[in-house]
Write a protein that holds these residues in place. Structure first.
Motif: not given
Length: 189
Positions: A20-22, A158-165
């Motif tokens: 779903p991550h188009f 490494v944090s901070g990757l936003w993929v859903e919102t």
């Protein structure tokens, strides 16, 4: 993913039509903008020109975004584009820009409930075999398994990757730039 070592690896990277991550490919977002424009014109034909103009303007911004992200990723040496993330979410980014999602900690699921010791061992082996230095932790996903892997391998988290919102008051364009910049900055280290 033609370059994977074996078929088992490919199973963990199945981005088929169900991913779903188009939104990690601005060209696919452009297709969505075209469809939104069509539907708005159907619902409100009196504002055809406004919808057409706004869509065209945004499509231009998406084209520029795509070019900028491609140029940024191309600053990475081709042999330094392997990444490890929390779960399967960057397939479209991978396919569009030549990154390689080497392995994910949570294969094709949304919680850590299904992560087995065998899967953790597989991730650890991949990290060691490919000399991975960083795991990208998705802000919306649990990180317990990533912490275990980092402790065993010595990789950085490494944090901070936003993929859903999107973050509050963040635009889609800023969302993509922030994520890609985070990835590139940490792969260059």
């Amino acid at each position: 993913h033609e370059d994977h070592d074996d078929e088992e690896d490919h199973d963990d990277h199945d981005h088929g039509t169900l991913d779903p991550h188009f939104w990690f490919d601005p060209n696919r977002v452009a297709l969505a903008i075209g469809e939104i424009q069509k539907q708005l014109i159907k619902l409100d034909p009196g504002n055809y020109n406004a919808y057409k103009s706004l869509a065209n303007s945004y499509l231009d911004k998406l084209k520029t975004l795509d070019e900028e992200m491609d140029a940024l990723i191309q600053t990475l040496p081709s042999d330094n584009r392997d990444i490890v993330t929390t779960h399967e979410s960057l397939g479209y980014l991978e396919n569009r820009y030549g990154l390689e999602v080497l392995v994910t900690i949570i294969p094709n699921i949304t919680t850590e409930d299904g992560v087995t010791p065998k899967q953790l061992v597989k991730v650890i082996e991949k990290i060691k075999d490919h000399e991975i230095k960083v795991i990208f932790i998705e802000s919306e996903s649990p990180s317990k398994s990533a912490e275990i892997i980092a402790k065993d391998t010595g990789v950085s988290l490494v944090s901070g990757l936003w993929v859903e919102t999107l973050k509050e008051n963040q635009s889609y364009i800023d969302f993509i730039k922030t994520n890609v910049e985070l990835i590139v900055e940490n792969l260059k280290k």
